[in-house]
Design an enzyme around this catalytic site. Structure first.
Site, PDB file in Angstrom:
ATOM      1  N   GLU A 170      48.619  43.455  32.007  1.00 18.21           N
ATOM      2  CA  GLU A 170      48.972  41.780  32.574  1.00 18.21           C
ATOM      3  C   GLU A 170      47.684  41.656  33.457  1.00 18.21           C
ATOM      4  O   GLU A 170      47.748  41.612  34.559  1.00 18.21           O
ATOM      5  CB  GLU A 170      50.111  41.526  32.909  1.00 18.21           C
ATOM      6  CG  GLU A 170      51.497  41.815  32.042  1.00 18.21           C
ATOM      7  CD  GLU A 170      51.542  40.381  30.881  1.00 18.21           C
ATOM      8  OE1 GLU A 170      50.395  39.564  30.928  1.00 18.21           O
ATOM      9  OE2 GLU A 170      52.217  40.611  30.053  1.00 18.21           O
ATOM     10  N   CYS A 209      47.745  34.312  38.559  1.00 20.52           N
ATOM     11  CA  CYS A 209      46.990  34.612  37.270  1.00 20.52           C
ATOM     12  C   CYS A 209      46.546  33.557  36.299  1.00 20.52           C
ATOM     13  O   CYS A 209      45.686  33.527  35.753  1.00 20.52           O
ATOM     14  CB  CYS A 209      47.561  35.895  36.447  1.00 20.52           C
ATOM     15  SG  CYS A 209      49.245  35.649  36.360  1.00 20.52           S
TER      16      CYS A 209
HETATM   17  P1  NAD Z   1      44.587  44.721  41.788  1.00 21.27           P
HETATM   18  O1  NAD Z   1      43.958  44.996  40.509  1.00 21.27           O
HETATM   19  O2  NAD Z   1      43.707  44.935  42.733  1.00 21.27           O
HETATM   20  O3  NAD Z   1      45.783  45.572  42.160  1.00 21.27           O
HETATM   21  C1  NAD Z   1      47.091  45.437  41.256  1.00 21.27           C
HETATM   22  C2  NAD Z   1      47.889  46.718  41.364  1.00 21.27           C
HETATM   23  O4  NAD Z   1      47.065  47.845  40.783  1.00 21.27           O
HETATM   24  C3  NAD Z   1      48.064  47.065  42.575  1.00 21.27           C
HETATM   25  O5  NAD Z   1      49.489  47.826  42.819  1.00 21.27           O
HETATM   26  C4  NAD Z   1      47.185  48.112  43.093  1.00 21.27           C
HETATM   27  O6  NAD Z   1      47.307  49.244  43.986  1.00 21.27           O
HETATM   28  C5  NAD Z   1      47.188  49.206  41.489  1.00 21.27           C
HETATM   29  N1  NAD Z   1      46.106  49.938  41.306  1.00 21.27           N
HETATM   30  C6  NAD Z   1      44.811  49.560  41.749  1.00 21.27           C
HETATM   31  N2  NAD Z   1      43.819  50.610  41.191  1.00 21.27           N
HETATM   32  C7  NAD Z   1      44.872  51.575  40.524  1.00 21.27           C
HETATM   33  C8  NAD Z   1      44.688  52.773  39.780  1.00 21.27           C
HETATM   34  N3  NAD Z   1      43.344  53.396  39.825  1.00 21.27           N
HETATM   35  N4  NAD Z   1      45.827  53.396  39.247  1.00 21.27           N
HETATM   36  C9  NAD Z   1      46.823  52.741  39.554  1.00 21.27           C
HETATM   37  N5  NAD Z   1      47.018  51.481  40.066  1.00 21.27           N
HETATM   38  C10 NAD Z   1      46.149  51.028  40.630  1.00 21.27           C
HETATM   39  O7  NAD Z   1      45.223  43.249  41.783  1.00 21.27           O
HETATM   40  P2  NAD Z   1      45.819  42.192  43.016  1.00 21.27           P
HETATM   41  O8  NAD Z   1      44.349  41.669  43.687  1.00 21.27           O
HETATM   42  O9  NAD Z   1      46.852  42.739  43.526  1.00 21.27           O
HETATM   43  O10 NAD Z   1      46.350  41.069  42.147  1.00 21.27           O
HETATM   44  C11 NAD Z   1      45.382  40.156  41.721  1.00 21.27           C
HETATM   45  C12 NAD Z   1      45.014  40.113  40.204  1.00 21.27           C
HETATM   46  O11 NAD Z   1      46.044  40.462  39.412  1.00 21.27           O
HETATM   47  C13 NAD Z   1      44.267  38.997  39.768  1.00 21.27           C
HETATM   48  O12 NAD Z   1      43.183  39.441  38.865  1.00 21.27           O
HETATM   49  C14 NAD Z   1      45.370  38.400  38.645  1.00 21.27           C
HETATM   50  O13 NAD Z   1      44.909  37.436  37.677  1.00 21.27           O
HETATM   51  C15 NAD Z   1      46.307  39.595  38.023  1.00 21.27           C
HETATM   52  N6  NAD Z   1      47.470  39.273  37.772  1.00 21.27           N
HETATM   53  C16 NAD Z   1      47.720  39.054  36.310  1.00 21.27           C
HETATM   54  C17 NAD Z   1      48.940  38.615  35.984  1.00 21.27           C
HETATM   55  C18 NAD Z   1      49.255  38.472  34.463  1.00 21.27           C
HETATM   56  O14 NAD Z   1      50.592  38.504  34.214  1.00 21.27           O
HETATM   57  N7  NAD Z   1      48.332  38.405  33.658  1.00 21.27           N
HETATM   58  C19 NAD Z   1      49.868  38.264  36.816  1.00 21.27           C
HETATM   59  C20 NAD Z   1      49.813  38.422  38.422  1.00 21.27           C
HETATM   60  C21 NAD Z   1      48.381  38.895  38.723  1.00 21.27           C
END
Ligand code: NAD
Length: 507
Positions: free
Chosen positions: A261, A295
């Protein structure tokens, strides 16, 4: 705030790992700041890799017991969790606001979404249906059934610190899976509060305790361990596209499954006949709500040339009347960005926009007066071209691009011409326009709406998007199937062994 923390069991320093009990964790200390006034609100001693191994082992052990409990009984546990969430809705909603900065009504809405997911999952626990098929062989019966999958990894983003967990956890829970949740390290306190609530329910029931497990730590350390863990058959990851790509690669190496997602670049097409009052309200919530950090945030308006100037003026006027400030206060519609690095990304994007020929017609400043901290920015409107490289990216901030279109064909063409494919909408009263937008040559997104904005989806539908948004589906409809393992069964109740496709193999 002290009283809220007390009720939710948030301490000054908290453990960052839970597997039926809180572990004495040995990872680095994470300091948690509120974006409302930049104050330090608590600390978390994050999970080390050794702590992770304990949690993973316990989750695997308890999966063996949990999967044998009948699904409606598992639903009963989720029902009780839903009741507890109702009791703590107020405090949890406030904590979401304090920790990530969304306005209180949105914080409460997020908790309501968890409650709705609990109710949905209780019903689902009696509806995990498989099909029966007509066998081509005489005296044979064929059917399919759905079995629990295993220990599920749930990675969540900062912007929906609790709802996204519920989309996954309650469905996975009734499906018979145990799970390990890795929340964003920007929002660990809400995950601790939720886990305390779940713990209370599990304590009251004769069920295994390591069902809804938690590990808090950086993506680069503990997140990496989770996605590479062979004991986890499915990772459901919510976050940026770059994170999703990394998760996909790691899981593929070990034949793990994923639900991704990821980022959106959501557009609303506004045709010349649209009801502009309706459109304006939807655009405001879509573009400014959650300070542009959903998102599904509306990032592009594909605006018909006949109404372009008029609607741009209306929008500017409406933007100037949006109350920005302390998100805990009634009447405020926009709070701060999640942290100062998000503010820097906003400013950086605005510099790039100018260089690429975008025209900023409203906003662009970091607010310094009448705000409590340094993370408050102006929502910004830009006149842009769809093919500007910055428009093709998701900037996670309240920046809205207005793009001129001359007809429905050009609108759909521009609309689909971005790498992401999450949510989309058209505003029109013309049946042909709306049908063209919804048909298979129309919007290429996972969500396509008519006369409703891009954000604020209901839990009853499957939620997710295409292309670089990752292709995953969560929450309602038949999204539950991803959390189970399908088995096709054929039973021969006759006295012969006929082969399928008429193959003869008589010995
Ligand atoms: P992010 O990608 O920085 O982090 C998201 C999660 O991934 C965090 O828990 C982070 O610690 C984890 N993570 C990062 N690198 C990782 C790795 N190598 N291995 C495992 N886990 C890892 O995102 P963010 O800044 O927290 O959130 C914003 C983003 O999320 C935006 O791009 C938004 O569009 C997206 N989002 C999408 C949806 C959807 O349903 N499509 C919903 C909410 C947010």
């Amino acid at each position: 705030m002290k009283e809220i923390f007390r009720k939710l069991g948030i301490e000054e320093i908290n453990s960052g790992a839970y597997c039926g009990e809180w572990l004495d964790t040995s990872g680095e200390i994470i300091e948690v700041f509120s974006p409302i006034d930049d104050s330090l609100i608590a600390k978390v001693k994050s999970a080390s890799v050794e702590d992770y191994e304990i949690v993973s082992k316990k989750a695997q052990e308890d999966f063996k017991i949990w999967k044998m409990i009948p699904a409606p009984k598992r639903g009963e546990i989720i029902r009780q969790i839903g009741l507890e969430l109702r009791k703590y809705k107020d405090e949890l909603g406030s904590l979401v606001t304090i920790e990530m900065g969304k306005i209180r009504t949105e914080g409460l809405g997020e908790v309501q979404e968890m409650i709705d997911m609990a109710d949905f999952s209780v019903g689902l626990s009696r509806q995990l249906y498989g099909k029966t098929m007509m066998s081509e062989r005489p005296n044979h019966r064929m059917y399919e059934q759905w079995h629990p999958l295993g220990v599920i990894g749930i990675i969540s983003a900062f912007n929906f610190p609790v709802a996204v967990w519920a989309w996954n956890a309650f469905i996975a829970g009734v499906c018979g899976d145990t799970m390990i949740w890795k929340p964003s390290s920007s929002t660990p306190l809400t995950s601790i509060a939720i886990t305390n609530i779940v713990h209370k329910v599990l304590e009251k029931n004769d069920v295994p305790k390591a069902i809804f497990n938690l590990i808090i730590g950086r993506g680069s350390t503990i997140g990496e361990r989770l996605i590479n863990d062979k004991a986890i058959p499915l990772i459901s990851a919510t976050g940026s596209c770059s994170m999703g790509k990394r998760v996909h690669q790691a899981a593929a190496k070990r034949y793990g499954q994923v639900i991704l997602e990821l980022g959106g670049n959501n557009g609303i097409i506004v045709m010349e006949d649209a009801n502009l009052e309706l459109t304006l309200k939807a655009v405001l919530f879509g573009a400014v709500g959650t300070a542009g950090q959903r998102c599904t945030t509306t990032r592009r308006i594909l605006l018909h040339e006949k109404i372009f100037d008029m609607f741009a003026d209306k929008l500017k006027k409406a933007y100037s009347s949006i109350p920005i400030g302390d998100p805990l206060e009634d009447g405020i519609l926009m709070g701060p960005l999640v942290d100062y690095s998000a503010v820097k990304e906003y400013l950086n994007a605005l510099e790039i926009i100018k260089k690429q020929g975008g025209e900023i017609i409203y906003g662009s400043k970091v607010l310094k007066e009448n705000v409590l901290g340094k993370c408050y920015v102006e929502p910004t409107i830009v006149i842009a071209k769809n093919d500007m490289p910055i428009v093709q990216e998701e900037t996670f901030a309240p920046i809205l691009y207005l793009i001129k279109i001359k007809d429905i064909d050009e609108a759909i063409d521009f609309h689909n011409n971005v790498p992401q494919g999450l949510s989309s909408a058209i505003f029109t009263n013309n049946l042909q326009y709306s049908e063209q937008f919804l048909c298979h040559a129309g919007s290429d997104c996972g969500i396509a709406n008519v006369n409703i904005g891009t954000s604020g989806a209901e839990i009853g539908g499957a939620f997710g998007g295409e292309k670089e948004t990752g292709g995953g589906r969560e929450a309602g409809s038949d999204a539950w199937k991803a959390y189970m393992r399908r088995q096709t069964n054929t039973i021969n109740w006759g006295k012969e062994i006929p082969l399928a496709q008429g193959v003869k193999f008589d010995v």
